[in-house]
Design a protein around this motif. Structure first.
Motif, PDB file in Angstrom:
ATOM      1  N   ARG A 260      20.995 -32.500  13.710  1.00 29.42           N
ATOM      2  CA  ARG A 260      20.210 -31.469  13.023  1.00 29.42           C
ATOM      3  C   ARG A 260      18.863 -31.989  12.507  1.00 29.42           C
ATOM      4  NH1 ARG A 260      20.660 -28.501  15.168  1.00 29.42           N
ATOM      5  NH2 ARG A 260      20.202 -26.761  13.825  1.00 29.42           N
TER       6      ARG A 260
ATOM      7  N   ASP B 182      15.913 -24.729  13.178  1.00 32.41           N
ATOM      8  CA  ASP B 182      16.405 -23.487  12.575  1.00 32.41           C
ATOM      9  C   ASP B 182      16.099 -23.441  11.072  1.00 32.41           C
ATOM     10  OD1 ASP B 182      17.367 -22.427  14.901  1.00 32.41           O
ATOM     11  OD2 ASP B 182      19.479 -22.826  14.498  1.00 32.41           O
TER      12      ASP B 182
ATOM     13  N   LEU C 168      12.494 -22.582  10.627  1.00 31.87           N
ATOM     14  CA  LEU C 168      12.264 -21.145  10.856  1.00 31.87           C
ATOM     15  C   LEU C 168      12.622 -20.353   9.602  1.00 31.87           C
ATOM     16  CD1 LEU C 168      13.729 -20.837  14.473  1.00 31.87           C
ATOM     17  CD2 LEU C 168      11.390 -20.250  13.816  1.00 31.87           C
TER      18      LEU C 168
ATOM     19  N   TYR D  35      14.391 -15.972  21.521  1.00 28.57           N
ATOM     20  CA  TYR D  35      15.427 -16.607  20.693  1.00 28.57           C
ATOM     21  C   TYR D  35      15.927 -15.608  19.641  1.00 28.57           C
ATOM     22  CZ  TYR D  35      17.515 -20.348  17.819  1.00 28.57           C
ATOM     23  OH  TYR D  35      18.363 -21.155  17.103  1.00 28.57           O
TER      24      TYR D  35
ATOM     25  N   GLY E 182      17.207 -29.440  11.475  1.00 28.80           N
ATOM     26  CA  GLY E 182      17.103 -28.637  12.700  1.00 28.80           C
ATOM     27  C   GLY E 182      15.884 -27.748  12.588  1.00 28.80           C
TER      28      GLY E 182
ATOM     29  N   SER F 199      12.079 -29.561  18.022  1.00 29.38           N
ATOM     30  CA  SER F 199      13.494 -29.818  17.766  1.00 29.38           C
ATOM     31  C   SER F 199      13.893 -31.154  18.375  1.00 29.38           C
ATOM     32  CB  SER F 199      14.323 -28.710  18.423  1.00 29.38           C
ATOM     33  OG  SER F 199      15.685 -29.040  18.358  1.00 29.38           O
TER      34      SER F 199
ATOM     35  N   LYS G 224      17.233 -30.984  21.787  1.00 29.47           N
ATOM     36  CA  LYS G 224      17.210 -30.802  23.241  1.00 29.47           C
ATOM     37  C   LYS G 224      16.760 -32.090  23.934  1.00 29.47           C
ATOM     38  CE  LYS G 224      17.949 -26.531  21.925  1.00 29.47           C
ATOM     39  NZ  LYS G 224      19.232 -25.887  22.023  1.00 29.47           N
TER      40      LYS G 224
ATOM     41  N   TYR H 241      11.645 -26.621  23.502  1.00 27.33           N
ATOM     42  CA  TYR H 241      11.890 -27.092  24.882  1.00 27.33           C
ATOM     43  C   TYR H 241      10.666 -27.741  25.532  1.00 27.33           C
ATOM     44  CZ  TYR H 241      16.018 -24.224  24.225  1.00 27.33           C
ATOM     45  OH  TYR H 241      17.188 -23.698  23.731  1.00 27.33           O
TER      46      TYR H 241
ATOM     47  N   ALA I 293      12.741 -18.926  25.490  1.00 20.30           N
ATOM     48  CA  ALA I 293      14.172 -18.815  25.815  1.00 20.30           C
ATOM     49  C   ALA I 293      14.493 -17.324  25.763  1.00 20.30           C
ATOM     50  CB  ALA I 293      15.000 -19.557  24.776  1.00 20.30           C
TER      51      ALA I 293
END
Ligand SMILES: Cc1ncc(COP(=O)(O)O)c(C=O)c1O
Length: 340
Positions: free
Chosen positions: A209, A76, A79, A100, A74, A198, A201, A172, A144
């Protein structure tokens, strides 16, 4: 398996889930058949440590050498890796808000300092973002929860002006109304730029993930050092690779979502909402100075989940994921009924 009939999604529990920006359409049938083939005795073996098969397909699709790509569990996870690479105690991490929420959480975990810069009302890039003396600067693009988009020349200027690394989170971007909005090609000439993607989406693979980061060889090599040995499992690697081999499927679904987004935005505007120009698979609808919690609660009672933020400056907003045409119809019908 060919996926759902156009515009439809089976709903087994009667819930219309428009609160976490998942794709209402299924993954490519090629993903299913690749996964079925991958369910075999090789599952007893560890997966590729560097996700090379996925990175080489991604290199072809995005026109970037493999050495400039890293795969994550993912985006995430990517990050989190970036925070571990670049941020120590008391280091500053800048980002415009609202955005986010994970950025702030990760900074806290790292004992860093969040330098939050308010977006202006129109969600254009804040002028003071570049001057924050930050080790890391995040820009979520499209943002976001606003769905708004910052242009490539502005991003290139920002990357040159910040003191540390600029991370552009493109979770996105495949839904952007503007062609060529991605910052990935900029990594060639901007050595401090990281671009995140990602598969949750646009590729409809939130459950698997998978994320990718694009950056200079040096940054990618640094991220490789902090990543877990086998951060992507065998099935996720197979799913991601198959999804990239069927870009037409992803693009077709993104176009369907763009069409529904236009219709949803138009209808909400006619109901008196201010709707920010969205380049994502959700819209942010605002009724200035009116707390929208009662609308959110009423919709929830009808099993329609949208996102309400109990945070200063956002209580008069709802963030609504763009669903199938049928889901959009049901949502709008209920919202119109709540108006009277
Ligand atoms: C802006 C943004 N970045 C990253 C993510 C995380 O994506 P992933 O599922 O790839 O970890 C999300 C998920 O909602 C998001 O909204």
């Amino acid at each position: 398996m060919t996926g759902y009939a156009p515009g439809e999604q089976p709903s087994d529990d009667g819930v219309i889930k428009l609160n976490t920006n998942e794709n209402p359409y299924p993954p490519s049938p090629k993903v299913y058949s690749a996964l079925r083939k991958a369910i075999n005795p090789s599952l007893r073996l560890y997966p590729e440590p560097l996700s090379d098969s996925l990175r080489s397909v991604a290199a072809g699709v995005y026109g970037v050498p493999l050495e400039n790509i890293i795969a994550g569990n993912g985006s995430d996870e990517l990050l989190s890796m970036l925070l571990r690479c670049f941020v120590g105690p008391q280091d500053r991490v800048a980002f415009p808000v609202p955005t986010y929420s994970l950025y702030d959480t990760l900074v806290e975990i790292q004992d860093g300092v969040s330098a939050q810069v308010n977006y202006p009302e129109d969600f254009s890039l804040p002028e003071t973002l570049a001057g924050q003396h930050a080790a890391l600067t995040f820009l979520c693009n499209p943002n976001a929860p606003s769905g708004t988009l910052v242009s490539l020349p502005e991003i290139a200027k920002l990357a040159r002006a910040v003191s540390g690394v600029l991370v552009v989170d493109e979770a996105y971007i495949d839904f952007a109304a503007t062609e060529g909005a991605s910052s990935v090609p900029l990594i060639r000439r901007l050595p401090n730029l990281v671009v995140l993607r990602s598969f949750s989406k646009s590729f409809s693979l939130a459950g698997m993930r998978i994320g990718l980061a694009f950056a200079s060889e040096e940054i990618i090599a640094g991220m490789m050092k902090v990543k877990d040995s086998y951060n992507l499992n065998r099935l996720s690697l197979v799913a991601a690779t198959a999804a990239l081999r069927d870009m037409a499927w992803m693009k077709r679904n993104a176009q369907r979502i763009q069409r529904s987004r236009k219709r949803l935005s138009g209808a909400l505007k006619r109901m008196g909402y201010h709707v920010y120009p969205s380049h994502a698979n959700f819209v942010l609808a605002r009724k200035k100075n009116q707390n929208l919690r009662p609308i959110y609660e009423e919709l929830k009672r009808k099993k329609i989940f949208v996102r309400y933020f109990d945070a200063p400056g956002l209580q008069d907003c709802l963030r609504i994921t763009v669903g199938t045409p049928t889901e959009v119809n049901v949502l709008l019908k209920e919202m119109v009924a709540l108006e009277v």
